[in-house]
Write an enzyme that holds these catalytic residues in place. Structure first.
Site, PDB file in Angstrom:
ATOM      1  N   ASP A  67       4.148  -4.549  -8.427  1.00 16.38           N
ATOM      2  CA  ASP A  67       4.828  -4.140  -7.195  1.00 16.38           C
ATOM      3  C   ASP A  67       5.797  -5.203  -6.690  1.00 16.38           C
ATOM      4  O   ASP A  67       5.831  -6.328  -7.190  1.00 16.38           O
ATOM      5  CB  ASP A  67       3.789  -3.787  -6.112  1.00 16.38           C
ATOM      6  CG  ASP A  67       2.641  -4.796  -6.029  1.00 16.38           C
ATOM      7  OD1 ASP A  67       2.770  -5.920  -6.551  1.00 16.38           O
ATOM      8  OD2 ASP A  67       1.611  -4.456  -5.429  1.00 16.38           O
ATOM      9  N   ASN A 136      -8.973  -2.487   1.884  1.00 19.29           N
ATOM     10  CA  ASN A 136      -9.136  -1.041   2.056  1.00 19.29           C
ATOM     11  C   ASN A 136      -9.240  -0.331   0.706  1.00 19.29           C
ATOM     12  O   ASN A 136      -9.174   0.890   0.638  1.00 19.29           O
ATOM     13  CB  ASN A 136      -7.966  -0.470   2.867  1.00 19.29           C
ATOM     14  CG  ASN A 136      -6.621  -0.725   2.209  1.00 19.29           C
ATOM     15  OD1 ASN A 136      -6.556  -1.240   1.096  1.00 19.29           O
ATOM     16  ND2 ASN A 136      -5.545  -0.368   2.890  1.00 19.29           N
ATOM     17  N   HIS A 138      -7.096  -0.694  -1.820  1.00 16.93           N
ATOM     18  CA  HIS A 138      -5.840  -0.419  -2.513  1.00 16.93           C
ATOM     19  C   HIS A 138      -5.760  -1.208  -3.818  1.00 16.93           C
ATOM     20  O   HIS A 138      -6.342  -2.283  -3.947  1.00 16.93           O
ATOM     21  CB  HIS A 138      -4.610  -0.654  -1.612  1.00 16.93           C
ATOM     22  CG  HIS A 138      -4.262  -2.066  -1.320  1.00 16.93           C
ATOM     23  ND1 HIS A 138      -3.635  -2.462  -0.153  1.00 16.93           N
ATOM     24  CD2 HIS A 138      -4.428  -3.211  -2.030  1.00 16.93           C
ATOM     25  CE1 HIS A 138      -3.433  -3.752  -0.176  1.00 16.93           C
ATOM     26  NE2 HIS A 138      -3.904  -4.235  -1.293  1.00 16.93           N
ATOM     27  N   GLU A 143      -2.061   2.683  -1.294  1.00 14.59           N
ATOM     28  CA  GLU A 143      -2.944   2.656  -0.138  1.00 14.59           C
ATOM     29  C   GLU A 143      -3.836   3.905  -0.130  1.00 14.59           C
ATOM     30  O   GLU A 143      -3.514   4.891  -0.806  1.00 14.59           O
ATOM     31  CB  GLU A 143      -2.093   2.634   1.140  1.00 14.59           C
ATOM     32  CG  GLU A 143      -1.119   1.466   1.230  1.00 14.59           C
ATOM     33  CD  GLU A 143      -1.786   0.143   1.596  1.00 14.59           C
ATOM     34  OE1 GLU A 143      -3.022   0.029   1.499  1.00 14.59           O
ATOM     35  OE2 GLU A 143      -1.061  -0.785   1.974  1.00 14.59           O
TER      36      GLU A 143
HETATM   37  P1  PGA Z   1      -5.329 -10.836  -2.388  1.00 14.67           P
HETATM   38  O1  PGA Z   1      -4.721  -9.383  -2.428  1.00 14.67           O
HETATM   39  O2  PGA Z   1      -5.468 -11.265  -3.808  1.00 14.67           O
HETATM   40  O3  PGA Z   1      -4.304 -11.668  -1.656  1.00 14.67           O
HETATM   41  O4  PGA Z   1      -6.642 -10.736  -1.678  1.00 14.67           O
HETATM   42  C1  PGA Z   1      -5.283  -8.445  -3.275  1.00 14.67           C
HETATM   43  C2  PGA Z   1      -4.585  -7.131  -3.095  1.00 14.67           C
HETATM   44  O5  PGA Z   1      -4.183  -6.815  -1.956  1.00 14.67           O
HETATM   45  O6  PGA Z   1      -4.426  -6.422  -4.094  1.00 14.67           O
END
Ligand code: PGA
Length: 245
Positions: A67, A136, A138, A143
């Site tokens: 992304d 959450n 994702h 999302e």
């Molecule tokens: P993080 O993010 O590694 O900064 O916890 C993970 C994600 O949102 O996929």
């Protein structure tokens, strides 16, 4: 599903890094699906160390990232292109012209998404896809939603994701509100999935995603349907999941 538990964040990164290294050794021209965020840093550190020790050669590797924020250029230090360059690509012998990240500067969402789907198709499929997981559930920027996405899409970030990511920006207003993300369908088409998670704040979602019902409201839960998933976490992130499986 295989689950590996490291004692701490660094150990998690060594285990995940070893798995990616094994892929590169077994198939030097493999396609790596890569991720950003704080979780992969120790994994990338392991890969850089192995490269520096002469144990890994990335010269034939291709990479596709999950992304990118819409509106940020690769020079912006909050862009995911910048993250990949500074945390991995600048330190290994990968050919940068074979590292792909969605084009955050393309204002036409439909065009950006189509182009990225074409890139992913042109590299011939992902051999191993590294994933983090959001609080959450994702994966990439997919999302919680009423359905699972298929290909690349432009998404509005949820408040929970904006809150989680604002630590990297000067002010919350600076966090982009939209991103281009590989879809769940594309992620599921990777030959292997390697999901990493660290910290107590991921314990609940890890249990929900891998031991709860499969629902697009917890996007990572779809991975229960993938035939080759490896989960690597530290003790804190896996504490609740390991009680259930
Ligand atoms: P993080 O993010 O590694 O900064 O916890 C993970 C994600 O949102 O996929």
């Amino acid at each position: 599903m295989k689950i590996y538990c490291g004692d701490n964040y660094e150990a998690m990164g060594r285990i995940a890094g070893n798995i990616i290294a094994a892929q590169v050794i077994l198939k030097p021209d493999c396609v790596l699906g890569l991720a950003t965020g704080s979780t992969p840093l120790s994994t990338y550190k392991t890969l850089v160390e192995k490269y520096e020790n002469g144990d890994l050669d990335f010269s034939k590797v291709t990479s596709v990232n999950l992304d990118e924020y819409k509106g940020l250029s690769g020079d912006n230090d909050q862009s995911y292109r910048y993250f990949m360059n500074t945390n991995l690509f600048n330190h290994i012998n990968i050919d940068k012209s074979r590292t792909f990240v969605p084009n955050g500067l393309e204002p036409d969402s439909e065009k950006a998404c189509k182009e990225y789907d074409a890139v992913v198709a042109s590299v011939g499929g992902v051999d191993i896809q590294l994933l983090g997981i959001g609080h959450n559930g994702h994966i990439a920027f997919n999302e919680p939603a009423p359905f699972f996405s298929k290909g690349t899409q432009c998404v509005d970030l949820t408040q929970s994701t904006i809150d989680a990511n604002k630590r990297f920006f000067e002010k919350e207003e600076d966090v982009p509100r939209q991103a281009y993300t590989m879809g769940i369908g594309t992620i599921m088409s990777a030959k292997k999935i390697l999901l990493i998670a660290a910290g107590e704040e991921k314990a609940d979602i890890m249990a929900k995603a891998f031991a709860g019902p499969i629902t697009p409201e917890v996007p990572a839960s779809v991975l229960q349907l993938h035939p080759d998933v490896t989960v690597v976490g530290d003790k804190a992130a896996l504490s609740k999941l390991l009680e259930l499986v």
